[in-house]
Design a protein around this motif. Structure first.
Motif, mmCIF file in Angstrom:
data_model
loop_
_atom_site.group_PDB
_atom_site.id
_atom_site.type_symbol
_atom_site.label_atom_id
_atom_site.label_comp_id
_atom_site.label_asym_id
_atom_site.label_seq_id
_atom_site.Cartn_x
_atom_site.Cartn_y
_atom_site.Cartn_z
ATOM 1 N N HIS A 136 0.726 -1.305 -0.094
ATOM 2 C CA HIS A 136 -0.088 -0.112 -0.028
ATOM 3 C C HIS A 136 0.782 1.254 -0.055
ATOM 4 O O HIS A 136 2.196 1.300 0.344
ATOM 5 N N ASP A 137 0.373 2.376 -0.465
ATOM 6 C CA ASP A 137 1.107 3.594 -0.338
ATOM 7 C C ASP A 137 0.243 4.852 -0.244
ATOM 8 O O ASP A 137 -0.091 5.228 0.806
ATOM 9 N N CYS A 138 -0.558 5.103 -1.460
ATOM 10 C CA CYS A 138 -1.118 6.509 -1.486
ATOM 11 C C CYS A 138 -2.431 6.358 -0.530
ATOM 12 O O CYS A 138 -2.749 7.383 0.377
ATOM 13 N N ARG A 139 -3.087 5.077 -0.588
ATOM 14 C CA ARG A 139 -4.352 4.923 0.084
ATOM 15 C C ARG A 139 -5.380 5.713 -0.502
ATOM 16 O O ARG A 139 -6.580 6.050 0.373
ATOM 17 N N GLY A 187 -6.354 5.748 -4.097
ATOM 18 C CA GLY A 187 -6.588 5.086 -5.316
ATOM 19 C C GLY A 187 -6.053 5.604 -6.460
ATOM 20 O O GLY A 187 -6.430 5.504 -7.579
ATOM 21 N N ILE A 188 -4.790 6.132 -6.217
ATOM 22 C CA ILE A 188 -3.973 6.620 -7.467
ATOM 23 C C ILE A 188 -2.725 6.041 -7.516
ATOM 24 O O ILE A 188 -2.174 6.120 -8.638
ATOM 25 N N CYS A 189 -2.224 5.391 -6.522
ATOM 26 C CA CYS A 189 -0.805 4.764 -6.932
ATOM 27 C C CYS A 189 -0.659 3.213 -7.383
ATOM 28 O O CYS A 189 0.184 2.975 -7.936
ATOM 29 N N GLY A 190 -1.795 2.665 -7.154
ATOM 30 C CA GLY A 190 -1.819 1.273 -7.568
ATOM 31 C C GLY A 190 -1.143 0.148 -7.021
ATOM 32 O O GLY A 190 -0.851 -0.827 -7.279
ATOM 33 N N SER A 191 -0.605 0.352 -5.719
ATOM 34 C CA SER A 191 -0.083 -0.586 -4.963
ATOM 35 C C SER A 191 -0.712 -1.816 -4.313
ATOM 36 O O SER A 191 -0.112 -2.793 -4.107
ATOM 37 N N CYS A 192 -2.158 -1.396 -3.981
ATOM 38 C CA CYS A 192 -2.815 -2.027 -2.916
ATOM 39 C C CYS A 192 -3.291 -3.319 -3.815
ATOM 40 O O CYS A 192 -4.630 -3.468 -3.337
ATOM 41 N N THR A 229 -10.378 0.794 -5.905
ATOM 42 C CA THR A 229 -9.175 0.099 -5.369
ATOM 43 C C THR A 229 -9.598 -0.454 -4.084
ATOM 44 O O THR A 229 -10.369 -0.043 -3.415
ATOM 45 N N CYS A 269 -7.912 -0.027 -1.645
ATOM 46 C CA CYS A 269 -7.813 1.091 -0.437
ATOM 47 C C CYS A 269 -9.043 2.091 0.051
ATOM 48 O O CYS A 269 -9.285 2.434 0.640
HETATM 49 S S1 FES Z 1 -2.876 2.136 -2.015
HETATM 50 FE FE1 FES Z 1 -2.543 3.594 -3.522
HETATM 51 S S2 FES Z 1 -3.977 2.862 -5.050
HETATM 52 FE FE2 FES Z 1 -4.506 1.766 -3.157
#
Ligand code: FES
Ligand code: HEM
Lengths: 228, 248
Positions: free
Chosen positions: B56-59, B61-66, B82, B84
């Motif tokens: 996870h990173d941005c939480r 909905g924009i970084c695509g990690s989760c 997403t 998050c």
């Molecule tokens: S944590 Fe970045 S899109 Fe979900």
């Protein structure tokens, strides 16, 4: 620039091979169906048509079409098997839960319906072309000394097991084409805001029409509508 | 609310891994899905167990990690959302929730729910760029781009590279991701110089990474949190074969 070999082996190129050969096979089915429906015009139309096919261009036409069909079929089946093996390997371990949103039974079973079709085609050729299966119905001749295709078909489809086999085979064909026709357009890069939704409706509709057309012959015979 | 969670636990890339069941009590419906996992992890740590690893990173909905598969669907049950941005109000008391990693040979599991998506980076490296001359910045407005093209490219550029398309695809195909990148750059004047080389190189890299072929199930499109259309795949199919013809 990459070598032609690399491009040929790629997923997208193999899908193009499958889509182009698939569309050609569907066009063949349309032609095949129009020939089959001659049964409703009686023995003379059917047997005359069969002789006509064999004698067109002194028999050359039939063999050119047959060779073409064999090449098309082999390319289609080969690409289908290669790609579905690659796809299976690409997924590897599966999730324990999978909830489909847009895929269908038809789209997920393409390789199985395809392989069943392969068996069916061999059986079907053995039945009506080589006279190897159900050969008791193969050797009739009509009053003009022609191979009595009409009587062969009629006698065959008076057998409930043969009718049942063909009905099953057509169900499988319908399932394969239900996904295949619209899918081929997407593979070939046809996408348009107005026409794509149309194609997605027309594909399954055409598949149903084709199957009903083919089924009309054995069912009409089984229920005594044709051939008495 | 009280939940029963079934979570994929795998201690490392070579571990076989398995589903483990956890009961979690008093989950607030206002929590995000990842916050719910944070609470679980605190409890696990207090009990001296390994917390569940997830990315996870941005939480927002924009970084695509989760990325994670929730009840058989990448990012869970809501469309265009997403993991998050998924909230526990989507679930109800007594629910059982299955939480699993993305599955693809090209996305090997690193640990628990974390997968290695560097295969996506290698696809980008093979063609996801445009070449520009160095020197002074160009005059504004020397490259007119129609609203239609700008919107089209923007739709493709919405891709956050999360990998939900691959996870949703029964063939683990990366065609939606790759086609979004090819479509984004290929729709703009700056991307024309490399248009066909880009299509060829990115597709062949995608194949070499071990992603599957597209069978037009459209599961990717349905799972994409950014709603990217499978029409981009059709466009890529065209560009790739054009490349094969033009690049001879
Ligand atoms: S944590 Fe970045 S899109 Fe979900
Ligand atoms: C006999 C053995 C056959 C096999 C093994 C087979 C297999 C397959 C497979 C695996 C696909 C892939 C589907 C996908 O990738 O989405 C496919 C697609 C297709 N098949 Fe067949 N098939 C067979 C026969 C036929 C026949 C007889 C026809 C025509 C009537 C046909 C028409 C098509 C079409 C049009 C497609 C769509 C191509 C695309 O999605 O791009 N197939 N087939």
């Amino acid at each position: 620039m990459r070598s032609f070999g690399e491009v040929w082996r790629s997923t997208i190129f193999q899908k193009w091979v499958m889509a182009i050969t698939g569309i050609l096979l569907v066009l063949f089915l349309v032609g095949h169906l129009s020939g089959n429906l001659l049964i409703f015009l009686g023995p003379d139309a059917m047997n005359g048509y069969a002789v006509g096919l064999r004698e067109l261009f002194h028999g050359a036409a039939l063999w050119i079409v047959r060779l073409g069909l064999i090449v098309i079929f082999v390319l289609h089946v080969r690409a289908g098997i290669v790609l579905s093996q690659r796809n299976r390997k690409a997924k590897g371990v599966r999730n324990q839960k999978f909830e489909a949103r847009s895929s269908t039974v038809a789209s997920r079973s393409m390789i199985y319906t395809g392989l069943l079709l392969l068996f069916y085609v061999v059986y079907h050729l053995a039945h009506f072309t080589w006279g190897a299966a159900h050969s008791e119905f193969y050797h009739y001749t009509d009053a003009l000394g022609r191979h009595d295709v009409y009587r062969m078909v009629i006698e065959s489809f008076r057998q409930p097991t043969i009718v049942a086999t063909y009905v099953l085979a057509m169900a499988v064909t319908g399932l394969h084409l239900n996904h295949a026709i619209a899918s081929a357009f997407q593979t070939l890069g046809v996408s348009h805001p107005r026409y794509t939704p149309l194609i997605k409706t027309a594909g399954p509709a055409v598949s149903i029409l084709l199957v009903l057309g083919f089924l009309s012959v054995p069912l009409a015979i089984a229920f005594g509508v044709v051939g008495g | 609310m009280n939940l029963r969670l079934h979570i994929w636990r795998q201690s490392g890339p070579t571990d076989t891994g398995m589903m483990k069941t956890y009961d979690l009590a008093d989950v607030s419906e206002h929590m995000s899905f990842l916050e719910m996992l944070d609470v679980l992890n605190e409890q696990l740590s207090e009990r001296g167990e390994e917390p569940v690893a997830f990315e996870h990173d941005c939480r927002e909905g924009i970084c695509g990690s989760c990325g994670m598969v929730i009840n058989g669907r990448p990012h869970g049950p809501l469309p265009r959302t997403t993991a998050c941005q998924l909230h526990m109000r989507t679930f109800k008391d007594g629910d059982e929730i299955y939480i699993e990693p993305w599955r693809a040979r090209a996305f090997p599991v690193v640990r628990d729910l974390v997968v290695d998506r560097s295969s996506f980076d290698r696809i980008i490296q093979s063609g996801g760029f445009v070449s520009v001359n160095t020197g002074n910045a160009q005059d504004g407005n020397t490259l007119p781009i129609s609203k239609k093209d700008a919107d089209y490219a923007m739709d493709a550029a919405a891709c956050i590279g999360c990998g939900a398309c691959v996870a949703a695809c029964p063939n683990s195909s990366a065609m939606l991701f790759t086609s979004a990148k090819i479509g984004h750059l290929g729709a703009l004047p700056q991307g024309q110089a490399e248009r066909y080389d880009r299509a060829e190189n990115m597709v062949l890299t995608m194949d070499a990474e071990g992603f599957g072929a597209c069978t037009n199930h459209y599961e990717c499109e349905a799972a994409c949190p950014k709603g990217i259309s499978a029409d981009f795949i059709a466009r890529m199919n065209r560009d790739f074969v054009m490349a094969g013809l033009l690049n001879r």
